[in-house]
Design a protein around this motif. Structure first.
Motif, PDB file in Angstrom:
ATOM      1  N   LEU A   1       0.729  -0.815   0.019  1.00 52.50           N
ATOM      2  CA  LEU A   1       0.131   0.067   0.807  1.00 52.50           C
ATOM      3  C   LEU A   1       0.756   1.402   0.106  1.00 52.50           C
ATOM      4  CD1 LEU A   1      -2.594   1.457   0.119  1.00 52.50           C
ATOM      5  CD2 LEU A   1      -2.673   0.862   2.695  1.00 52.50           C
ATOM      6  N   LEU A   2       0.896   1.900  -0.710  1.00 53.19           N
ATOM      7  CA  LEU A   2       1.811   3.622  -0.831  1.00 53.19           C
ATOM      8  C   LEU A   2       0.724   4.632  -0.391  1.00 53.19           C
ATOM      9  CD1 LEU A   2       2.906   3.142  -4.626  1.00 53.19           C
ATOM     10  CD2 LEU A   2       3.961   2.860  -2.353  1.00 53.19           C
ATOM     11  N   ASN A   3      -0.548   4.408  -1.130  1.00 51.49           N
ATOM     12  CA  ASN A   3      -1.279   5.589  -0.207  1.00 51.49           C
ATOM     13  C   ASN A   3      -2.963   5.556  -0.208  1.00 51.49           C
ATOM     14  OD1 ASN A   3      -1.499   8.023   0.872  1.00 51.49           O
ATOM     15  ND2 ASN A   3      -1.718   8.935  -1.650  1.00 51.49           N
ATOM     16  N   GLN A   4      -3.662   5.862   0.857  1.00 51.57           N
ATOM     17  CA  GLN A   4      -5.455   5.450   0.346  1.00 51.57           C
ATOM     18  C   GLN A   4      -5.848   6.664   0.773  1.00 51.57           C
ATOM     19  OE1 GLN A   4      -7.284   2.963   2.418  1.00 51.57           O
ATOM     20  NE2 GLN A   4      -5.834   1.974   4.108  1.00 51.57           N
ATOM     21  N   ASP A   5      -6.943   7.246   0.554  1.00 48.80           N
ATOM     22  CA  ASP A   5      -7.241   8.187   1.261  1.00 48.80           C
ATOM     23  C   ASP A   5      -9.562   7.581   1.304  1.00 48.80           C
ATOM     24  OD1 ASP A   5      -9.152   8.641  -1.751  1.00 48.80           O
ATOM     25  OD2 ASP A   5      -7.233  10.448  -2.330  1.00 48.80           O
ATOM     26  N   SER A   6      -9.991   8.517   1.357  1.00 50.33           N
ATOM     27  CA  SER A   6     -11.800   8.188   1.540  1.00 50.33           C
ATOM     28  C   SER A   6     -11.844   7.845   0.566  1.00 50.33           C
ATOM     29  CB  SER A   6     -12.874   9.330   1.907  1.00 50.33           C
ATOM     30  OG  SER A   6     -12.135   9.431   2.534  1.00 50.33           O
ATOM     31  N   PHE A   7     -11.102   7.471  -0.555  1.00 49.53           N
ATOM     32  CA  PHE A   7     -12.108   7.721  -2.485  1.00 49.53           C
ATOM     33  C   PHE A   7     -11.104   7.440  -3.052  1.00 49.53           C
ATOM     34  CE2 PHE A   7     -13.887  11.774  -1.199  1.00 49.53           C
ATOM     35  CZ  PHE A   7     -14.709  11.654  -0.789  1.00 49.53           C
ATOM     36  N   SER A   8      -9.664   6.411  -2.932  1.00 51.15           N
ATOM     37  CA  SER A   8      -9.199   5.792  -3.625  1.00 51.15           C
ATOM     38  C   SER A   8      -8.206   5.024  -3.075  1.00 51.15           C
ATOM     39  CB  SER A   8      -8.563   6.651  -3.909  1.00 51.15           C
ATOM     40  OG  SER A   8      -7.380   7.445  -3.951  1.00 51.15           O
ATOM     41  N   VAL A   9      -7.266   3.863  -3.674  1.00 54.12           N
ATOM     42  CA  VAL A   9      -5.905   3.517  -2.539  1.00 54.12           C
ATOM     43  C   VAL A   9      -5.100   3.943  -4.166  1.00 54.12           C
ATOM     44  CG1 VAL A   9      -6.777   2.296  -0.998  1.00 54.12           C
ATOM     45  CG2 VAL A   9      -7.184   1.179  -3.472  1.00 54.12           C
TER      46      VAL A   9
ATOM     47  N   LEU B   1      -6.567   3.145  -7.691  1.00 61.57           N
ATOM     48  CA  LEU B   1      -8.077   2.269  -7.808  1.00 61.57           C
ATOM     49  C   LEU B   1      -8.845   3.654  -6.800  1.00 61.57           C
ATOM     50  CD1 LEU B   1      -6.610  -1.335  -7.373  1.00 61.57           C
ATOM     51  CD2 LEU B   1      -8.086  -0.656  -9.718  1.00 61.57           C
ATOM     52  N   GLN B   2     -10.750   3.286  -7.518  1.00 62.08           N
ATOM     53  CA  GLN B   2     -11.369   4.260  -6.626  1.00 62.08           C
ATOM     54  C   GLN B   2     -11.724   3.051  -5.915  1.00 62.08           C
ATOM     55  OE1 GLN B   2     -11.671   7.748  -6.955  1.00 62.08           O
ATOM     56  NE2 GLN B   2     -10.477   6.725  -8.527  1.00 62.08           N
ATOM     57  N   LYS B   3     -12.326   3.426  -4.420  1.00 70.28           N
ATOM     58  CA  LYS B   3     -12.459   2.760  -3.243  1.00 70.28           C
ATOM     59  C   LYS B   3     -14.117   2.354  -4.248  1.00 70.28           C
ATOM     60  CE  LYS B   3      -9.792   3.481   0.411  1.00 70.28           C
ATOM     61  NZ  LYS B   3      -9.780   3.862   1.703  1.00 70.28           N
ATOM     62  N   SER B   4     -14.579   3.024  -4.561  1.00 70.10           N
ATOM     63  CA  SER B   4     -16.623   2.323  -5.342  1.00 70.10           C
ATOM     64  C   SER B   4     -15.758   1.533  -6.519  1.00 70.10           C
ATOM     65  CB  SER B   4     -16.422   4.045  -6.089  1.00 70.10           C
ATOM     66  OG  SER B   4     -15.960   3.836  -6.814  1.00 70.10           O
ATOM     67  N   ASP B   5     -15.089   1.564  -6.811  1.00 74.20           N
ATOM     68  CA  ASP B   5     -14.689  -0.152  -8.189  1.00 74.20           C
ATOM     69  C   ASP B   5     -14.858  -0.897  -7.506  1.00 74.20           C
ATOM     70  OD1 ASP B   5     -15.944   2.047  -9.644  1.00 74.20           O
ATOM     71  OD2 ASP B   5     -13.129   2.311 -10.119  1.00 74.20           O
ATOM     72  N   LEU B   6     -14.448  -1.497  -6.181  1.00 73.31           N
ATOM     73  CA  LEU B   6     -14.232  -2.241  -5.222  1.00 73.31           C
ATOM     74  C   LEU B   6     -14.872  -3.013  -4.287  1.00 73.31           C
ATOM     75  CD1 LEU B   6     -10.650  -0.901  -3.888  1.00 73.31           C
ATOM     76  CD2 LEU B   6     -10.839  -2.346  -6.047  1.00 73.31           C
ATOM     77  N   ARG B   7     -14.855  -4.275  -4.275  1.00 74.38           N
ATOM     78  CA  ARG B   7     -15.927  -5.231  -3.535  1.00 74.38           C
ATOM     79  C   ARG B   7     -15.176  -5.145  -2.427  1.00 74.38           C
ATOM     80  NH1 ARG B   7     -17.018 -10.352  -5.935  1.00 74.38           N
ATOM     81  NH2 ARG B   7     -17.069  -9.297  -8.074  1.00 74.38           N
ATOM     82  N   GLU B   8     -13.919  -5.600  -1.822  1.00 76.37           N
ATOM     83  CA  GLU B   8     -13.250  -5.623  -0.952  1.00 76.37           C
ATOM     84  C   GLU B   8     -11.960  -4.827  -0.689  1.00 76.37           C
ATOM     85  OE1 GLU B   8     -12.269  -9.585   0.005  1.00 76.37           O
ATOM     86  OE2 GLU B   8     -14.173  -9.489  -0.040  1.00 76.37           O
ATOM     87  N   TYR B   9     -11.251  -4.499   0.002  1.00 72.62           N
ATOM     88  CA  TYR B   9      -9.962  -4.208   0.865  1.00 72.62           C
ATOM     89  C   TYR B   9      -9.527  -3.765   1.731  1.00 72.62           C
ATOM     90  CZ  TYR B   9     -12.405   0.198   1.918  1.00 72.62           C
ATOM     91  OH  TYR B   9     -12.479   1.475   1.824  1.00 72.62           O
ATOM     92  N   GLY B  10      -8.165  -4.460   1.854  1.00 74.00           N
ATOM     93  CA  GLY B  10      -7.825  -4.500   3.054  1.00 74.00           C
ATOM     94  C   GLY B  10      -5.778  -4.953   3.675  1.00 74.00           C
TER      95      GLY B  10
END
Ligand code: HEC
Ligand code: HEC
Length: 261
Positions: free
Chosen positions: A198-206, A218-227
């Motif tokens: 993980l380089l960076n993430q904010d409320s909307f993207s990783v 990636l846009q978080k809205s395009d993701l089913r899961e992340y972590g």
């Protein structure tokens, strides 16, 4: 210790029920040996090799102020002691039980005399050959500006890690994945899975550096899961290399003390 590891640890022990710890002290020599390795790596920095470095705490004596049973000890190891510097450890029930096995046998095996479990450092030149050849370490690790960036740069690992930690890294990579080394995984809505650092993430993207070192945004809205995921991608070399080869590798790693020592 990161909050995340602590949470994971609690979740794991809750899921698997009370730890199965032999109350009759029926430990195998392998348990004790493994426990000793974990102790050297995780505990001896504070408690000392002989378990007597903290005033009022004598781990080798078999009598504890805060514990009577082995289950108590496992709980202390996993959860730490609130309001003291005794930290929680993200050890599995089995690893924690092995540390207890070691604690119960510390005095018997003469811990602190340097003979118990400490393995040495072998020949650095042979170690380097294994590192760059048969060991395949350079497919993931970078040293002195050469090699990929997907795994931690090892150029200073000899200055920042102890011998037992280096042995442990090779034998049991899952034992202690450092917070900065944790792998991040996403599952996109279209079903593809991407794992990387993980380089960076904010409320909307990783933003992730994936296994082939591509920067993926990636846009978080395009993701089913992340972590974050727990397990290390680094294989254990316990079965792959001989004891001598492992010692040689560690012999090489301890020479890595930065480009400008
Ligand atoms: C950062 C330092 C630190 C590390 C690392 C650490 N401890 Fe401790 N530990 C302490 C301190 C300080 C205490 C005393 C807390 C108190 O009672 O005030 C303690 C207390 C304990 C006790 C309770 C002793 C008693 O008499 O009841 C046990 C058992 C223990 N530690 C085991 C371990 C083990 C096993 C590890 C490694 C997995 C470990 N500790 C790692 C600092 C540390
Ligand atoms: C498939 C990729 C991969 C290979 C191959 C690999 N490693 Fe690793 N290694 C990692 C990753 C990822 C980490 C960091 C995460 C972790 O702690 O497991 C790591 C961690 C380490 C660490 C701990 C670094 C630290 O900061 O504490 C050492 C030491 C190490 N590797 C040495 C080696 C050696 C020596 C070899 C070859 C025998 C090797 N690695 C092969 C991926 C790899």
């Amino acid at each position: 210790m990161s909050l995340w590891l602590g949470v994971l640890c609690i979740a794991a022990s809750a899921a698997s029920g009370p730890p199965r710890v032999a109350q009759d002290h029926g430990y195998t020599p392998a348990d004790i040996e493994n426990g000793g390795r974990l102790y050297q790596a995780a505990c001896s920095g504070c408690h000392g090799p002989a378990g007597d470095a903290i005033p009022g705490v004598e781990l080798a004596r078999g009598e504890f102020r805060r514990a009577t049973s082995d289950t108590d000890l496992v709980r202390i190891i996993q959860s730490g002691i609130p309001n003291t510097t005794m930290p929680p450890h993200s050890f599995s029930d089995r690893d924690a039980a092995q540390v207890v096995a070691y604690l119960r046998n510390m005095s018997a095996i003469g811990a602190g005399s340097g003979t118990a479990t400490l393995r040495g450092a072998g020949d650095p030149a042979r170690g380097r050959t294994i590192f760059e050849g048969k060991g395949g370490c350079t497919t993931c690790h970078r040293v002195y500006g050469r090699g990929p960036r997907v795994a931690p740069d090892l150029s200073e690992v000899g200055a920042t890690r102890s011998l037992p930690e280096l042995h442990e890294a090779l034998l049991d990579p899952d034992a202690r994945v450092r917070p900065g080394n944790r792998l991040f995984q996403v599952l996109t809505r279209s079903g593809s899975r991407i794992t990387g650092r993980l380089l960076n993430q904010d409320s909307f993207s990783v933003q992730i550096l994936d296994a082939s070192e591509r920067l993926v945004s990636l846009q978080k809205s395009d993701l089913r899961e992340y972590g974050f995921i727990r397990a290390s991608t680094m294989p254990s070399y316990r079965e792959m290399l001989t004891t001598q080869e492992l010692d040689d590798l560690v012999g090489y790693l301890v020479t890595l003390k930065g480009l400008n020592p």
